[in-house]
Enzyme design. Sequence first.
Site, PDB file in Angstrom:
ATOM      1  N   ASP A 178      50.318  21.204  74.918  1.00 25.23           N
ATOM      2  CA  ASP A 178      50.339  22.651  75.230  1.00 25.23           C
ATOM      3  C   ASP A 178      48.976  23.197  75.659  1.00 25.23           C
ATOM      4  O   ASP A 178      48.754  24.408  75.607  1.00 25.23           O
ATOM      5  CB  ASP A 178      50.814  23.472  74.024  1.00 25.23           C
ATOM      6  N   ASP A 181      50.193  17.715  78.467  1.00 23.96           N
ATOM      7  CA  ASP A 181      51.575  17.412  78.853  1.00 23.96           C
ATOM      8  C   ASP A 181      52.187  18.493  79.740  1.00 23.96           C
ATOM      9  O   ASP A 181      53.131  18.236  80.481  1.00 23.96           O
ATOM     10  CB  ASP A 181      52.454  17.138  77.627  1.00 23.96           C
ATOM     11  N   HIS A 182      51.665  19.723  79.678  1.00 25.45           N
ATOM     12  CA  HIS A 182      52.112  20.826  80.541  1.00 25.45           C
ATOM     13  C   HIS A 182      51.192  22.011  80.289  1.00 25.45           C
ATOM     14  O   HIS A 182      50.204  21.904  79.551  1.00 25.45           O
ATOM     15  CB  HIS A 182      53.585  21.205  80.275  1.00 25.45           C
ATOM     16  N   CYS A 196      57.577  19.611  76.518  1.00 26.20           N
ATOM     17  CA  CYS A 196      57.085  18.363  75.932  1.00 26.20           C
ATOM     18  C   CYS A 196      57.967  17.156  76.203  1.00 26.20           C
ATOM     19  O   CYS A 196      57.525  16.174  76.802  1.00 26.20           O
ATOM     20  CB  CYS A 196      56.933  18.527  74.417  1.00 26.20           C
ATOM     21  N   LYS A 200      51.750  12.236  68.444  1.00 25.67           N
ATOM     22  CA  LYS A 200      53.079  12.792  68.707  1.00 25.67           C
ATOM     23  C   LYS A 200      53.922  11.861  69.574  1.00 25.67           C
ATOM     24  O   LYS A 200      53.436  11.300  70.546  1.00 25.67           O
ATOM     25  CB  LYS A 200      52.907  14.143  69.393  1.00 25.67           C
ATOM     26  N   HIS A 239      49.118  22.508  69.777  1.00 21.24           N
ATOM     27  CA  HIS A 239      50.442  23.080  69.528  1.00 21.24           C
ATOM     28  C   HIS A 239      50.403  23.862  68.213  1.00 21.24           C
ATOM     29  O   HIS A 239      49.713  23.471  67.266  1.00 21.24           O
ATOM     30  CB  HIS A 239      51.474  21.954  69.443  1.00 21.24           C
ATOM     31  N   HIS A 295      58.073  12.528  70.010  1.00 15.30           N
ATOM     32  CA  HIS A 295      59.017  13.541  70.525  1.00 15.30           C
ATOM     33  C   HIS A 295      59.952  12.977  71.594  1.00 15.30           C
ATOM     34  O   HIS A 295      60.319  13.679  72.536  1.00 15.30           O
ATOM     35  CB  HIS A 295      58.266  14.768  71.058  1.00 15.30           C
ATOM     36  N   LYS A 323      53.987  27.453  80.081  1.00 20.10           N
ATOM     37  CA  LYS A 323      54.930  26.521  79.463  1.00 20.10           C
ATOM     38  C   LYS A 323      56.368  27.001  79.639  1.00 20.10           C
ATOM     39  O   LYS A 323      56.666  28.187  79.535  1.00 20.10           O
ATOM     40  CB  LYS A 323      54.603  26.395  77.975  1.00 20.10           C
TER      41      LYS A 323
END
Length: 585
Positions: A44, A350-351, A83, A142, A298, A144, A375
């Site tokens: 994030d 990741d974004h 994510c 992480k 995050h 996920h 996001k």
Amino acid sequence: ASSTLLCFRSALVAPLIFALLLQAPFTQPSTITQPNFVLLLADDLGIGDVGCYGNDTIRTPNIDGLAKEGVKLTQHIAAAPLCTPSRAAFLTGRYPLRSGMDAINDYRVIFWNAASGGLPPNETTFAKILQHQGYSTGLIGKWHQGVNCESRNDHCHHPLKHGFDYFYGMPFTLISDCQPTEPPEMDRAFRRKLWLSTQMIGLIPLTAVLGRLTGLIAVRWRTLTCLAGFSLLFFISWFSSYGFVRYWNCIMMRNHGITEQPMVTDRTTSLILRESISFIERNKHKPFLLFLSFLHSHTPLLTTEKFLGRSRHGLYGDNVEEMDWMVGQVLDAIDKEGLKETTLVYFASDHGGWLERQEGERQLGGWNGIYKGGKAMGGWEGGIRVPGIFRWPGVLPAGTVIDEPTSLMDIYPTVVHLAGGEVPQDRVMDGRDLLPLLRGAVAHSEHEFLFHYCGAHLHAVRWHQKDTGAVWKAHYMTPIFSPPGAGACYDRGFCQCSGEGVTHHEPPLLFELSQDPSEAKPLSADTEPLFDTVIRRIGRAIEEHRRTLTPVPEQLSVSNVVWKPWLQPCCGTFPFCWCDKEGDN
């Protein structure tokens, strides 16, 4: 004559040898056939949160140092704005739609450790190929991407089934529910509706009992018992999952074993850093891949006391500065073991940052700089344009900035080729080998088109017109901001991908990103002579792209994302799941 010819040859050869000796080191073919890889992926993090991308108030000296010693990409694009799908694309080098890891519904990520959806076993990650090439492969942090399919211990989606020799971290993602002092984050609005429904249903038997006791209503006790039983069953049906989110989702694992359930958040950062450095030390004598998948930045923004109050941007800034310190510690470990020259380091997010994440007046999400959106927004730059930095001393030219379109999916073929492997030939691959571009051997990225999805819905397409240098971007759908003009979906917490939450554009909104990176001035046929030509060309590219898509099982369908008690990872006898194997207990 022969002596004259010999002199002539010497005159030609000497300058040639001299020129080769003077050639810059990064243009030489690398003699390191199998470099180590350290892939650092933030969670994030907005592109505007990093010093080398323009932030002058959050201190990120270690990430900035990577850019100074290596190559900085200014148009590095995530394949999805959330994510789970973004990381699936990163690991497989393919748009998440191809593996079923993007959704047509509002459940666009893995929601439970006990869900049955996840990265399909038939997908081949870059870790699996490197494993076959003799690498030691580790994932710290992480995941996920799911855990189980049909039983509690089948681990069909687990990192160890996808090419990692070692895993330590969260199989899920960090959420505010993991921090007992924070308000719940997961499905917050839905949980409010469930509580309200429970109270309304509970009022029915309560009212009936009072009516019978006062003689106002003639109702049998058996009927009252049934009403009370139904109310209780309704409460149990949802509270058994949502009432114990911290125990079901906030767990730490080492390989297949659970080490903390629930996780002890006060020590998570130090354990992840310790495990990362330990992995480097254990594998320094053979080629290794370390994928350090940060829990930073995050929510709930786990930050140790040492960094609290240090930044000028509250808890979020503190958290980013701590992550930068962790990057520095990992780089120091690489230096200490004498691996700097043989290790390719990569840093990205990741974004984009989560604009809507707020608690009262506290801003808990990131900043995306000059780029619109964030996001969960599949088309706007702020949701998908992320930091991208490579460092490999002696191979990649230091201090280089590249403004070509690149993708997180490009890591796959880049890493695989450097490791001596081959990308799979039995499926469509969307990533491109970045090494020629990073080393300056070519001037342009191999990407002509990039497709920007929001869930399973195509929101925008980018066309890199290489002969002119233009980067066109056509938006077919855009989220409706709430309140209007706010720049994000603050009323909902997330922007939607379809339905009433988006605006359809016909003709599409068109921007030229090299001239308008903020996407502030849409072009039209009246203002842009090439408008119709560009739209037609992008339309043909969409048709060609869609012909490469094949139906696959939806991993994020409602049936695959709901909580299934028989799939719940548990370190005790279900439902009594509790353990702390990292502490003194």
